[in-house]
Write a protein that holds these residues in place. Structure first.
Motif, PDB file in Angstrom:
ATOM      1  N   ILE A   1      97.231   1.809   7.372  1.00 12.04           N
ATOM      2  CA  ILE A   1      96.341   2.346   8.742  1.00 12.04           C
ATOM      3  C   ILE A   1      95.358   3.058   8.485  1.00 12.04           C
ATOM      4  CG2 ILE A   1      98.012   3.950   9.175  1.00 12.04           C
ATOM      5  CD1 ILE A   1      96.396   1.654  11.614  1.00 12.04           C
ATOM      6  N   GLU A   2      95.465   4.006   7.357  1.00 15.26           N
ATOM      7  CA  GLU A   2      94.690   4.862   7.161  1.00 15.26           C
ATOM      8  C   GLU A   2      93.308   4.141   6.610  1.00 15.26           C
ATOM      9  OE1 GLU A   2      98.186   7.425   7.270  1.00 15.26           O
ATOM     10  OE2 GLU A   2      97.646   5.308   6.307  1.00 15.26           O
ATOM     11  N   ALA A   3      93.451   3.146   5.726  1.00 16.82           N
ATOM     12  CA  ALA A   3      92.180   2.309   5.129  1.00 16.82           C
ATOM     13  C   ALA A   3      91.583   1.476   6.280  1.00 16.82           C
ATOM     14  CB  ALA A   3      92.902   1.424   4.037  1.00 16.82           C
ATOM     15  N   ARG A   4      92.417   0.980   7.206  1.00 14.93           N
ATOM     16  CA  ARG A   4      92.013   0.142   8.402  1.00 14.93           C
ATOM     17  C   ARG A   4      90.923   1.135   8.851  1.00 14.93           C
ATOM     18  NH1 ARG A   4      94.760  -4.553   9.686  1.00 14.93           N
ATOM     19  NH2 ARG A   4      96.306  -5.318   8.062  1.00 14.93           N
ATOM     20  N   SER A   5      91.386   2.303   9.375  1.00 13.58           N
ATOM     21  CA  SER A   5      90.996   3.158  10.152  1.00 13.58           C
ATOM     22  C   SER A   5      89.463   3.712   9.897  1.00 13.58           C
ATOM     23  CB  SER A   5      91.805   4.418  10.648  1.00 13.58           C
ATOM     24  OG  SER A   5      92.891   4.104  11.441  1.00 13.58           O
ATOM     25  N   LEU A   6      89.622   4.247   8.528  1.00 16.22           N
ATOM     26  CA  LEU A   6      88.256   4.745   7.987  1.00 16.22           C
ATOM     27  C   LEU A   6      87.303   3.539   7.673  1.00 16.22           C
ATOM     28  CD1 LEU A   6      86.742   6.891   6.801  1.00 16.22           C
ATOM     29  CD2 LEU A   6      87.802   6.688   4.634  1.00 16.22           C
ATOM     30  N   LEU A   7      87.745   2.406   7.395  1.00 16.60           N
ATOM     31  CA  LEU A   7      86.909   1.096   7.278  1.00 16.60           C
ATOM     32  C   LEU A   7      86.027   0.815   8.609  1.00 16.60           C
ATOM     33  CD1 LEU A   7      85.654  -0.744   4.983  1.00 16.60           C
ATOM     34  CD2 LEU A   7      87.737  -2.176   5.789  1.00 16.60           C
ATOM     35  N   ALA A   8      87.073   0.874   9.527  1.00 17.83           N
ATOM     36  CA  ALA A   8      86.425   0.530  10.982  1.00 17.83           C
ATOM     37  C   ALA A   8      85.171   1.559  11.355  1.00 17.83           C
ATOM     38  CB  ALA A   8      87.495   0.397  11.931  1.00 17.83           C
ATOM     39  N   CYS A   9      85.362   2.792  10.750  1.00 19.40           N
ATOM     40  CA  CYS A   9      84.417   3.961  11.261  1.00 19.40           C
ATOM     41  C   CYS A   9      83.200   3.820  10.555  1.00 19.40           C
ATOM     42  CB  CYS A   9      84.899   5.093  10.723  1.00 19.40           C
ATOM     43  SG  CYS A   9      86.454   5.870  11.796  1.00 19.40           S
ATOM     44  N   ILE A  10      83.027   2.944   9.628  1.00 18.91           N
ATOM     45  CA  ILE A  10      81.866   2.732   8.684  1.00 18.91           C
ATOM     46  C   ILE A  10      81.133   1.468   8.743  1.00 18.91           C
ATOM     47  CG2 ILE A  10      82.351   4.597   7.192  1.00 18.91           C
ATOM     48  CD1 ILE A  10      83.012   2.618   4.915  1.00 18.91           C
ATOM     49  N   THR A  11      82.131   0.379   8.922  1.00 12.68           N
ATOM     50  CA  THR A  11      81.569  -1.116   8.896  1.00 12.68           C
ATOM     51  C   THR A  11      80.782  -1.312  10.184  1.00 12.68           C
ATOM     52  OG1 THR A  11      83.710  -1.880   9.484  1.00 12.68           O
ATOM     53  CG2 THR A  11      82.976  -1.726   7.213  1.00 12.68           C
ATOM     54  N   PRO A  12      79.594  -1.915   9.990  1.00  7.77           N
ATOM     55  CA  PRO A  12      78.751  -2.331  11.174  1.00  7.77           C
ATOM     56  C   PRO A  12      79.489  -3.551  12.060  1.00  7.77           C
ATOM     57  CG  PRO A  12      77.803  -2.975   9.263  1.00  7.77           C
ATOM     58  CD  PRO A  12      78.809  -2.058   8.850  1.00  7.77           C
ATOM     59  N   VAL A  13      80.023  -4.536  11.382  1.00  5.60           N
ATOM     60  CA  VAL A  13      80.873  -5.541  11.925  1.00  5.60           C
ATOM     61  C   VAL A  13      82.082  -5.827  11.616  1.00  5.60           C
ATOM     62  CG1 VAL A  13      78.570  -7.004  12.202  1.00  5.60           C
ATOM     63  CG2 VAL A  13      79.856  -6.975  10.146  1.00  5.60           C
TER      64      VAL A  13
END
Length: 229
Positions: free
Chosen positions: A217-229
């Motif tokens: 969940i930590e990786a998913r959350s951080l990735l969601a914060c920076i990826t544009p799509v």
């Protein structure tokens, strides 16, 4: 404060859309992860709080005598629009803010993330893919632990693209916040990495998110914060 300029956003988008430039194939990443699982094990057993060292219980909480790590509180919840209007539950309160961060760099012209295979109690299949550094509740301050690549985040060794406090899920964690950081390093850095880590593109990371029990969940959350799509 978060740092997230349009140029970085556009380069991330390019890394997601490009078809070439992967350092490691999807099949190689799965093989790396599967091989690590073969040698990873975790034994969990129930015990009384009285059998633990330096942990105490009182009328309000279970906590560590040092004042570090976390404490478990008992709370009474009241909500007017749920299937149950009132209930009791445990909730975790952190004692120290943690750090969650990705190291990224360009390989073959596109961004790659440095991903770790992390063993944690509660993982469905022993290991999950996690950010480069994941130290919640300030555990990186414990001299007993050697957190690989932590110095990159403490000393901000590189270009900081994202740096902000993120709140964690409030139903299980009481007002918990962790520093979320994304740091870019030079292309000539970390060419040799710890065997529990691997480089993967942003596109590959987003593909793994589609499946259960790969990205935590930590990786998913951080990735969601920076990826544009």
């Amino acid at each position: 404060m978060a740092i997230y300029n349009s140029d970085f956003k556009n380069q991330l988008l390019e890394s997601i859309l490009t078809k070439d430039g992967d350092l490691n194939s999807f099949e190689l990443i799965i093989s790396w992860f599967t091989n690590l699982k073969m040698y990873a094990s975790l034994e969990i057993k129930e015990c009384s709080i009285n059998q633990t060292q330096n942990w105490s219980i009182d009328d309000l909480s279970v906590s560590h005598d040092s004042g570090k790590y976390f404490e478990v509180l008992g709370v009474k919840c009241k909500v007017g629009n749920r299937e149950m209007s009132e209930w009791y539950q445990p909730i975790i309160r952190q004692r120290e803010e943690g750090i969650i961060g990705f190291i990224i760099k360009k390989i073959n012209g596109i961004y790659h993330l440095l991903i770790q295979a992390k063993l944690e109690a509660g993982n469905f299949d022993v290991l999950e893919m996690a950010p480069t550094v994941q130290c919640i509740t300030g555990s990186y301050n414990n001299p007993e632990y050697n957190v690989v690549y932590l110095d990159y985040f403490l000393d901000k060794k590189g270009i900081v693209h994202y740096d902000t406090l993120q709140s964690e899920e409030g139903g299980r964690f009481y007002q918990e916040q962790n520093q979320n950081i994304v740091i870019e390093i030079g292309e000539d850095e970390l060419n040799e990495i710890h065997p529990n880590y691997i480089w993967m593109t942003v596109k590959q990371a987003k593909a793994f998110i589609k499946f259960n029990n790969y990205f935590n969940i930590e990786a998913r959350s951080l990735l969601a914060c920076i990826t544009p799509v």
